[in-house]
Write a protein that holds these residues in place. Structure first.
Motif, short mmCIF file in Angstrom:
data_model
loop_
_atom_site.label_atom_id
_atom_site.label_comp_id
_atom_site.label_asym_id
_atom_site.label_seq_id
_atom_site.Cartn_x
_atom_site.Cartn_y
_atom_site.Cartn_z
N MET A 194 -6.14 1.96 4.29
CA MET A 194 -6.52 1.19 3.11
C MET A 194 -6.34 1.98 1.82
SD MET A 194 -7.28 -1.93 3.84
CE MET A 194 -8.13 -2.46 2.35
N ALA B 20 -3.39 -6.07 3.17
CA ALA B 20 -4.33 -5.03 3.60
C ALA B 20 -5.73 -5.61 3.79
CB ALA B 20 -4.34 -3.90 2.59
N GLU B 21 -6.16 -6.46 2.87
CA GLU B 21 -7.51 -7.03 2.96
C GLU B 21 -7.65 -7.90 4.20
OE1 GLU B 21 -8.59 -7.21 -1.83
OE2 GLU B 21 -7.81 -9.00 -0.81
N SER C 70 1.02 -5.11 0.69
CA SER C 70 0.31 -5.64 -0.47
C SER C 70 -1.19 -5.53 -0.27
CB SER C 70 0.70 -7.10 -0.68
OG SER C 70 0.25 -7.89 0.41
N THR C 71 -1.91 -5.62 -1.38
CA THR C 71 -3.37 -5.62 -1.30
C THR C 71 -3.86 -6.80 -0.48
OG1 THR C 71 -3.54 -4.56 -3.47
CG2 THR C 71 -5.49 -5.72 -2.68
N GLU C 72 -3.20 -7.96 -0.66
CA GLU C 72 -3.60 -9.15 0.10
C GLU C 72 -3.45 -8.93 1.60
OE1 GLU C 72 -1.95 -10.60 -3.89
OE2 GLU C 72 -1.47 -9.07 -2.40
N LEU D 141 -2.61 1.95 1.31
CA LEU D 141 -2.05 0.61 1.47
C LEU D 141 -0.78 0.65 2.31
CD1 LEU D 141 -2.53 -1.21 -1.98
CD2 LEU D 141 -3.87 -1.46 0.12
#
Length: 360
Positions: A171, A108-109, A104-106, A174
């Protein structure tokens, strides 16, 4: 600064500090302002609290509270919890080696910042520390049920499975790949990320004066009332008993994130030796230096959260040198022996960047 602890009850004073109730309602010279809107809840095995000074309609305030609960629930249960077997982080730690897994983007961040801080601190911060956390009895898989310190052989075995460089993050795609059998533990950075996401939510509702707290990690913005006074956070004294305030500081109206770490609440003792939950991922052992607690101020609560842990592992001298070199605001409480009555004494140190927030 060498001095005795400020022995003040935290519970009431923190509420006063946050809400700004320093004025008497009987004083005609003082304008008394209404409470900021506030709501509280539970997430990530701890509590959260949100306060904002904006005058918003009741339906908008209710929507903010609902959206915050949903956001934190998703982050805790679906993504970051190592206690939920179906969570994203649990599934990642069971994925096949060398095979990129969609994330998920979360996730990954958080991993991007975690790997950045790990490299900046020479591995003092390492999100693959889970085998060591479990080995010492501080994780979801407690491997020291008898309360004893682990053997050297088990320590070496756990250390072989700790290396943040085994995480390959892409990134743009992802994806995350594990090049060795490492297990991910984001407990030292996920709460900070959650705080940042709640702050973003408030700003999306055009609420810019707020105080967000998740498990002690903070995002503070603007002012707490019409007098344009900044919020007043407090640094806890590094004692294992009743919470007490050691130092207060001022946000001065800035938009800041605050995170802390310490070795004084989560620990166990064996034969008179104290073992803290603050484990150095490089040696595999709990820290033994005199740094008791650290507080970091940054623009991002996620980064402040990770840096606080890293600095705690590094110790006061190395951490202060590292923080000063990059202009990082950090405050360190160091043990300095015992007083005449056997009470612990502490010395406070801070970087130059932290000085502007202190009450002097």
């Amino acid at each position: 600064m060498i001095g005795n602890l400020r022995r003040v009850s935290l519970t009431l004073l923190v509420i006063l500090l946050a809400l700004g109730f320093f004025a008497s309602r009987e004083d005609p010279e003082v304008t008394v302002y209404s409470d900021p809107s506030r709501f509280d809840g539970f997430t990530m095995g701890t509590t959260y609290s949100v306060q904002f000074a904006a005058n918003v309609p009741p339906d908008i305030a209710a929507a903010v509270e609902k959206d915050t609960a949903q956001l934190l629930g998703k982050l805790a249960k679906e993504i970051f919890s190592t206690y939920v077997r179906s969570s994203e982080i649990s599934r990642l730690s069971q994925s096949s080696l060398d095979a990129p897994v969609q994330i998920s983007t979360e996730m990954a961040e958080v991993l991007q910042e975690a790997l950045k801080v790990a490299a900046e601190t020479d591995g003092a911060f390492d999100v693959t520390i889970a085998p060591l956390v479990n080995l010492w009895g501080f994780g979801p898989q407690r491997n020291n049920a008898d309360g004893a310190a682990p053997s050297q052989s088990s320590l070496r075995e756990a250390l072989d499975r700790v290396d943040y460089r085994a995480l390959v993050l892409d990134m743009s795609a992802l994806t995350l790949a594990r090049t060795s059998d490492v297990e991910i533990d984001l407990s030292a950075i996920a709460k900070g990320y959650a705080v940042d996401r709640v702050a973003e939510l408030l700003e999306a509702y055009e609420i810019h004066d707020f105080f967000v707290e998740v498990g002690g990690e903070l995002r503070i913005s603007g002012h707490k009332d019409e007098s344009k006074r900044g919020w007043v956070p407090a640094i806890e004294a590094p004692l294992s008993g009743l919470s007490q305030i050691y130092e207060i500081f001022l946000s001065r109206g800035d938009s800041i994130a605050v995170a802390g770490s310490g070795d004084y609440r989560n620990y166990f003792e064996v034969d008179g030796v104290r073992y803290s939950h603050e484990i150095d991922p490089r040696s595999g052992r709990p820290i033994e230096h005199t740094l008791a607690a650290v507080t970091v101020i940054d623009e991002s609560a996620m980064r402040a959260d990770a840096l606080a842990t890293a600095y705690m592992i590094m110790g006061a001298e190395a951490a202060k040198q590292t923080a000063d070199a990059v202009g990082q605001a950090a405050y360190f409480i160091v043990r300095s022996g015992l007083g005449a009555s056997g009470e612990p004494r502490f010395e406070a140190q801070h970087t130059e960047a932290f000085a502007r927030y202190l009450v002097r």
